[in-house]
Design a protein around this motif. Sequence first.
Motif, PDB file in Angstrom:
ATOM      1  N   ARG A  52      13.729  -3.679   5.103  1.00 30.01           N
ATOM      2  CA  ARG A  52      12.346  -4.123   4.720  1.00 30.01           C
ATOM      3  C   ARG A  52      11.528  -3.166   4.166  1.00 30.01           C
ATOM      4  NH1 ARG A  52      11.980  -8.218   9.855  1.00 30.01           N
ATOM      5  NH2 ARG A  52      13.045 -10.218   8.920  1.00 30.01           N
ATOM      6  N   ARG A  53      11.478  -1.836   4.926  1.00 31.28           N
ATOM      7  CA  ARG A  53      10.164  -1.048   4.509  1.00 31.28           C
ATOM      8  C   ARG A  53      10.433  -0.596   2.886  1.00 31.28           C
ATOM      9  NH1 ARG A  53      13.153   3.489   8.606  1.00 31.28           N
ATOM     10  NH2 ARG A  53      14.896   3.853   7.126  1.00 31.28           N
ATOM     11  N   PHE A  54      11.400  -0.769   2.505  1.00 30.46           N
ATOM     12  CA  PHE A  54      11.613  -0.501   0.890  1.00 30.46           C
ATOM     13  C   PHE A  54      11.432  -1.721   0.085  1.00 30.46           C
ATOM     14  CE2 PHE A  54      14.107   2.950   3.102  1.00 30.46           C
ATOM     15  CZ  PHE A  54      13.190   4.086   2.629  1.00 30.46           C
ATOM     16  N   LEU A  55      11.132  -2.604   0.645  1.00 30.90           N
ATOM     17  CA  LEU A  55      10.761  -3.815  -0.085  1.00 30.90           C
ATOM     18  C   LEU A  55       9.343  -3.877  -0.618  1.00 30.90           C
ATOM     19  CD1 LEU A  55      11.962  -6.651  -1.078  1.00 30.90           C
ATOM     20  CD2 LEU A  55      11.309  -7.540   1.090  1.00 30.90           C
ATOM     21  N   THR A  56       9.100  -4.267  -1.742  1.00 32.46           N
ATOM     22  CA  THR A  56       7.680  -4.635  -2.457  1.00 32.46           C
ATOM     23  C   THR A  56       7.216  -6.097  -1.778  1.00 32.46           C
ATOM     24  OG1 THR A  56       8.467  -3.709  -4.414  1.00 32.46           O
ATOM     25  CG2 THR A  56       6.459  -5.088  -4.522  1.00 32.46           C
ATOM     26  N   ARG A  57       6.144  -5.866  -1.225  1.00 32.96           N
ATOM     27  CA  ARG A  57       5.539  -6.784  -0.408  1.00 32.96           C
ATOM     28  C   ARG A  57       4.571  -7.670  -1.233  1.00 32.96           C
ATOM     29  NH1 ARG A  57       8.524  -8.649   4.035  1.00 32.96           N
ATOM     30  NH2 ARG A  57       8.997  -6.906   5.029  1.00 32.96           N
ATOM     31  N   GLU A  58       3.720  -6.933  -1.802  1.00 33.12           N
ATOM     32  CA  GLU A  58       2.467  -7.569  -2.438  1.00 33.12           C
ATOM     33  C   GLU A  58       2.620  -7.962  -4.068  1.00 33.12           C
ATOM     34  OE1 GLU A  58      -0.727  -4.864  -2.165  1.00 33.12           O
ATOM     35  OE2 GLU A  58      -0.853  -5.084   0.276  1.00 33.12           O
ATOM     36  N   ASP A  59       3.410  -9.258  -3.859  1.00 34.64           N
ATOM     37  CA  ASP A  59       3.830  -9.550  -5.252  1.00 34.64           C
ATOM     38  C   ASP A  59       3.526 -11.163  -5.499  1.00 34.64           C
ATOM     39  OD1 ASP A  59       5.279  -8.992  -7.920  1.00 34.64           O
ATOM     40  OD2 ASP A  59       6.029 -10.871  -7.377  1.00 34.64           O
ATOM     41  N   ARG A  60       2.874 -11.470  -6.527  1.00 33.11           N
ATOM     42  CA  ARG A  60       2.366 -13.150  -6.288  1.00 33.11           C
ATOM     43  C   ARG A  60       3.508 -14.027  -6.495  1.00 33.11           C
ATOM     44  NH1 ARG A  60       1.549 -15.472 -11.365  1.00 33.11           N
ATOM     45  NH2 ARG A  60       1.974 -14.361 -13.199  1.00 33.11           N
ATOM     46  N   PHE A  61       4.516 -13.632  -7.193  1.00 31.71           N
ATOM     47  CA  PHE A  61       5.571 -14.535  -7.363  1.00 31.71           C
ATOM     48  C   PHE A  61       6.372 -14.668  -5.806  1.00 31.71           C
ATOM     49  CE2 PHE A  61       5.494 -12.567 -11.603  1.00 31.71           C
ATOM     50  CZ  PHE A  61       5.064 -13.923 -12.039  1.00 31.71           C
ATOM     51  N   MET A  62       6.371 -13.523  -4.966  1.00 30.36           N
ATOM     52  CA  MET A  62       6.934 -13.635  -3.892  1.00 30.36           C
ATOM     53  C   MET A  62       6.198 -14.439  -2.915  1.00 30.36           C
ATOM     54  SD  MET A  62       8.413  -9.715  -3.180  1.00 30.36           S
ATOM     55  CE  MET A  62       8.927 -10.223  -1.599  1.00 30.36           C
ATOM     56  N   ASP A  63       4.839 -14.396  -2.945  1.00 34.64           N
ATOM     57  CA  ASP A  63       3.920 -15.270  -2.136  1.00 34.64           C
ATOM     58  C   ASP A  63       4.209 -16.863  -2.745  1.00 34.64           C
ATOM     59  OD1 ASP A  63       2.831 -13.050  -0.939  1.00 34.64           O
ATOM     60  OD2 ASP A  63       1.481 -12.797  -2.302  1.00 34.64           O
ATOM     61  N   GLU A  64       4.086 -17.032  -3.971  1.00 33.33           N
ATOM     62  CA  GLU A  64       4.383 -18.187  -4.616  1.00 33.33           C
ATOM     63  C   GLU A  64       5.527 -18.983  -3.902  1.00 33.33           C
ATOM     64  OE1 GLU A  64       3.550 -18.052  -8.672  1.00 33.33           O
ATOM     65  OE2 GLU A  64       1.614 -17.385  -8.396  1.00 33.33           O
ATOM     66  N   CYS A  65       6.471 -18.297  -3.838  1.00 33.98           N
ATOM     67  CA  CYS A  65       7.827 -18.859  -3.616  1.00 33.98           C
ATOM     68  C   CYS A  65       8.151 -18.592  -2.209  1.00 33.98           C
ATOM     69  CB  CYS A  65       8.984 -18.267  -4.188  1.00 33.98           C
ATOM     70  SG  CYS A  65       9.047 -18.518  -6.045  1.00 33.98           S
ATOM     71  N   ASN A  66       7.033 -17.986  -1.315  1.00 34.48           N
ATOM     72  CA  ASN A  66       7.190 -17.768   0.137  1.00 34.48           C
ATOM     73  C   ASN A  66       8.539 -17.090   0.486  1.00 34.48           C
ATOM     74  OD1 ASN A  66       6.308 -18.151   2.989  1.00 34.48           O
ATOM     75  ND2 ASN A  66       7.593 -20.013   3.151  1.00 34.48           N
ATOM     76  N   VAL A  67       8.797 -15.980  -0.259  1.00 38.97           N
ATOM     77  CA  VAL A  67       9.925 -14.991  -0.124  1.00 38.97           C
ATOM     78  C   VAL A  67       9.360 -14.114   1.128  1.00 38.97           C
ATOM     79  CG1 VAL A  67      11.409 -13.355  -1.021  1.00 38.97           C
ATOM     80  CG2 VAL A  67      10.651 -15.254  -2.545  1.00 38.97           C
ATOM     81  N   ASN A  68       9.936 -14.166   2.380  1.00 41.72           N
ATOM     82  CA  ASN A  68       9.864 -13.242   3.248  1.00 41.72           C
ATOM     83  C   ASN A  68      11.070 -12.920   4.206  1.00 41.72           C
ATOM     84  OD1 ASN A  68       8.256 -11.665   5.175  1.00 41.72           O
ATOM     85  ND2 ASN A  68       7.867 -13.455   6.398  1.00 41.72           N
ATOM     86  N   PRO A  69      11.944 -12.024   3.469  1.00 44.94           N
ATOM     87  CA  PRO A  69      12.975 -11.667   4.079  1.00 44.94           C
ATOM     88  C   PRO A  69      12.893 -10.898   5.457  1.00 44.94           C
ATOM     89  CG  PRO A  69      12.985 -10.886   2.042  1.00 44.94           C
ATOM     90  CD  PRO A  69      11.806 -11.243   2.270  1.00 44.94           C
TER      91      PRO A  69
END
Length: 627
Positions: free
Chosen positions: A610-627
């Motif tokens: 997770r520490r190498f994962l891009t967090r602040e992306d609007r598409f991830m927020d819109e699709c509720n991606v939270n691995p």
Amino acid sequence: MKATPPQRRRGPRLVLLALVLCSLLVPLAFIFDRAPTGYVTTDERRRQEVVFHSFDPVEPIGGGGGGGAVDPVPVKVPVQDAPKKISNGSSGVPPPQHKQIDRPPLAVSVKPKVLPVQRTEPPKAVKGSTQRTIEVSKDIKKQKKDLKPDEVENLKACQLEFGSYCLWSTEHKVIMKDSVVKRLKDQLFVARSYYPSIAKLQGQEALTQEMKQNIQDHERVLSASSVDADLPSFINKKIEQMEHTIAKAKSCTVECHNVVRKLRQILDMTDDEAHFHMKQSAFLYNLGSQTLPKTHHCFSMRLTLEYFKSPSLDSDVYPARKFNTPNHRHYVILSKNVLAASVVINSTVINSKEPANNVFHILTDAQNFYGMKYWFARNSYKKAPIHVVNYEEMILDKLPKFSTRELYLSEEFRVLIRSTERPTEQTRIEYLSLFSHSHFFIPEIFKDLKKVVVLDDDVVVQRDLSFLWKLDMGDKVNGAVEFCGVRLGQMRNLLGKTKYDPKSCAWMSGVNVINLDNWRRHKVTENYLLLLKQVKKKDEVSLREAAFSLSLLSFQNLIYPLDGRSTLSGLGYDYGIDPEVAQSSAALHYDGNMKPWLELGILDYKNYWRRFLTREDRFMDECNVNP
């Protein structure tokens, strides 16, 4: 005008009725498909179990882990017990969270034509350690020190049938909470066992009637209550009555064998039911590991959609010569998962001393090509050039007559090894990950390159990998970690009549250094195609099953052994990995079903990914991606 007779209006009504029925049947189809809610079945990384045929015993071979007949069971399971690797690096762990830089959004233009999507079903990645073999029982004991010897053997037997699901279920075992319901069921089983014998006794009509009534009362309560919270307030009285009735039944003189037979029947039925639920749970577990979460599917589709809403990205920021410069460090990643590929790249460049000198080539399929292209155009990775390649298009262009055009990820195999002398005591399971058919066309795609490092998309890099580029491999082709717990001589029934060194160790994919010049000189791809022609390909499963023998034989005497301590494997199945060992390793490999982006992923190891994962992306927020 003449009115239309009523009977002639039935046509539209029948059509409407048919549409209504179809609308009802479609949801039913999804229900019976048994796919878990919140998941979409895709071909992202299919871990389909491929069972090999049984093999004749062979004599044990010196070295390694003394073997006998080898039963590579499935291509499926990812998990399992393999020896561990320790890192070469000495510096500390990478900083906790690294963000990638978003490029400004691009505005709209003409889009290229979308290529037809070809669905494939590949599996996943690798296995760990070298130099020695750790038996399953020893690993299990290390993971579960409180298990008794018979429990360890039961867990091993479970793995033989259900693979890594048994490791997962052991870690997630639910303690029985509804003890009252369980007691009611136990009483009911005992009462049913005694009832036929009591009913035949003379002078026990009252006891027979009492027992029958209590059995009916228990059945009625259990039919309406499955947990303690649902039980009626008078249940304690019912339990006492049944206890009293059973005690009286036990005091009667009955034929024991009748009671034993009845109890045996109940036990067999219970065992069958437990095994059925075990199979069902294992099926759902594997389905969960083979499917892409709904949120990730949404994310991929949104990226693809945005690609066609934005200006053409075909004019890459980096010139084509940048991707073909031999003096750069070229990494090749086969992936269909945008987030997984981004983590591999992000972790590599962050830990690299010269990130701008790295070039990444992502081979993906037509379905994910545009989403990948859009994502890596929007995100910067320390100015490292990223080249997204439509693998299917390249293969169609390079090898139009070849039938294997789909993108396959690394194939995983579960290998059962039995000792010819003591098959029960010395049975062990090993997990290997090898190149798939797709890997053999890398030299055809990158004709101008001399050397590449192939990374699986479930790898996290924690150290600078520049030492891989300084290796003098001599005449060897594939720099890989060897696994001498499995030797080619133990698999002669699988490998056929082709000549090979029986003492040669198996090797693993994950982090591989490929000398492309030596590859072409030894004609590895040509030899692979010749071997492939000898394989009886009945379907895709048999084709992927063939990757086991083809990968081993194609690189016969061409493997350059890497230091086994450079990569720690097993993070997708082994719950017993020491955190200190994980933090000190140069690379972590999440080989196994429990990938870090899945809910099934092992929680203790997810933070490394997770520490190498891009967090602040609007598409991830819109699709509720939270691995």
